[in-house]
Design a protein around this motif. Structure first.
Motif, mmCIF file in Angstrom:
data_model
loop_
_atom_site.group_PDB
_atom_site.id
_atom_site.type_symbol
_atom_site.label_atom_id
_atom_site.label_comp_id
_atom_site.label_asym_id
_atom_site.label_seq_id
_atom_site.Cartn_x
_atom_site.Cartn_y
_atom_site.Cartn_z
ATOM 1 N N ALA A 2 0.820 -1.380 0.101
ATOM 2 C CA ALA A 2 0.092 0.028 0.002
ATOM 3 C C ALA A 2 0.920 1.345 0.207
ATOM 4 O O ALA A 2 1.833 1.159 0.637
ATOM 5 C CB ALA A 2 -0.878 -0.101 1.320
ATOM 6 N N ILE A 3 0.441 2.154 -0.780
ATOM 7 C CA ILE A 3 1.251 3.422 -1.005
ATOM 8 C C ILE A 3 0.096 4.561 -0.672
ATOM 9 O O ILE A 3 -1.242 4.506 -0.910
ATOM 10 C CB ILE A 3 1.753 3.606 -2.421
ATOM 11 N N SER A 4 0.612 5.877 -0.038
ATOM 12 C CA SER A 4 -0.308 7.014 0.217
ATOM 13 C C SER A 4 -0.169 7.827 -1.054
ATOM 14 O O SER A 4 1.050 8.060 -1.296
ATOM 15 C CB SER A 4 0.276 7.699 1.464
ATOM 16 N N ILE A 5 -1.321 8.345 -1.456
ATOM 17 C CA ILE A 5 -1.170 9.366 -2.473
ATOM 18 C C ILE A 5 -2.096 10.577 -2.094
ATOM 19 O O ILE A 5 -3.047 10.447 -1.434
ATOM 20 C CB ILE A 5 -1.555 8.961 -3.995
ATOM 21 N N SER A 6 -1.471 11.688 -2.573
ATOM 22 C CA SER A 6 -2.452 12.783 -2.393
ATOM 23 C C SER A 6 -2.573 13.624 -3.668
ATOM 24 O O SER A 6 -1.627 13.898 -4.412
ATOM 25 C CB SER A 6 -2.001 13.901 -1.366
ATOM 26 N N LEU A 7 -3.705 13.997 -4.148
ATOM 27 C CA LEU A 7 -3.836 14.616 -5.446
ATOM 28 C C LEU A 7 -5.210 15.395 -5.396
ATOM 29 O O LEU A 7 -5.914 15.500 -4.195
ATOM 30 C CB LEU A 7 -4.083 13.693 -6.591
ATOM 31 N N THR A 8 -5.534 16.297 -6.391
ATOM 32 C CA THR A 8 -6.905 16.924 -6.304
ATOM 33 C C THR A 8 -7.630 16.344 -7.411
ATOM 34 O O THR A 8 -7.312 16.243 -8.633
ATOM 35 C CB THR A 8 -6.526 18.633 -6.587
ATOM 36 N N VAL A 9 -8.915 15.843 -7.148
ATOM 37 C CA VAL A 9 -9.817 15.405 -7.949
ATOM 38 C C VAL A 9 -10.916 16.342 -8.289
ATOM 39 O O VAL A 9 -11.620 16.565 -7.237
ATOM 40 C CB VAL A 9 -10.132 14.037 -7.561
#
Ligand code: FES
Ligand code: FES
Length: 172
Positions: A2-9
């Protein structure tokens, strides 16, 4: 793993934990439930999964979700504002640029990005530039009409220039 991601959707900040091999289209559909982005082929052929990544049209079955770290993603769900369709959506509706509608979200996302980088379009340009978006119903004639009408609508609403945010389009 598992990896954490942050983005704007669609203008909203999102942080999530995903498997490293999750495709962007899987993340959008399965995790965020943004099912307007379709999967037609899963092999980068049909364009049904097209979304905007930092303002560029990309096939979301062709990149990993982790590659969108820090990016701004816009899907078909992010276009209409306060119940008003984006000019390109309105043009597809007005010109009957769809039959079953399966290809339509990808067509609309590709068409918006096309107009933003090439505002003065001809029908031949539309046919050439949207060759990465396939319509199984083969309604291409009305799709071309819709993109040209949508281009005119985008110009009059000020969203046809490069860099205009798809999510900041006019609501008139
Ligand atoms: Fe991505 Fe067909 S599902 S190009
Ligand atoms: Fe049916 Fe294009 S409208 S696939």
């Amino acid at each position: 793993m598992a990896i954490s991601i942050s983005l704007t959707v669609n203008g909203a900040p999102i942080s999530a934990s995903i498997e490293a091999n999750t495709l962007l289209v899987q993340f959008l559909r399965d995790q965020l439930r943004l099912t307007g982005t379709h999967i037609g082929c899963d092999t980068a052929q049909c364009g049904a999964c097209t979304v905007h990544l930092n303002g560029r049209a990309i096939k979301s079955c062709n990149i990993l979700a982790v590659q969108a770290e820090g990016a701004e993603v816009t899907t078909i769900e992010g276009l209409a504002k306060d119940g008003a369709l984006h000019p390109m959506q309105a043009a597809f509706k007005h010109c009957h640029g769809l039959q079953c509608g399966f290809c339509t979200p990808g067509m609309v996302m590709s068409a918006i990005a096309l107009v933003q980088r090439h505002p003065e379009l001809t029908g031949d340009d539309v046919r050439a530039e949207l060759d990465g978006n396939l319509c199984r119903c083969t309604g291409y004639h009305n799709i071309v009409k819709a993109v040209l009408e949508g281009a005119a609508g985008m110009k009059s609403s000020g969203t046809a220039h490069a860099g205009a945010s798809a999510t900041a389009q006019a609501t008139a």
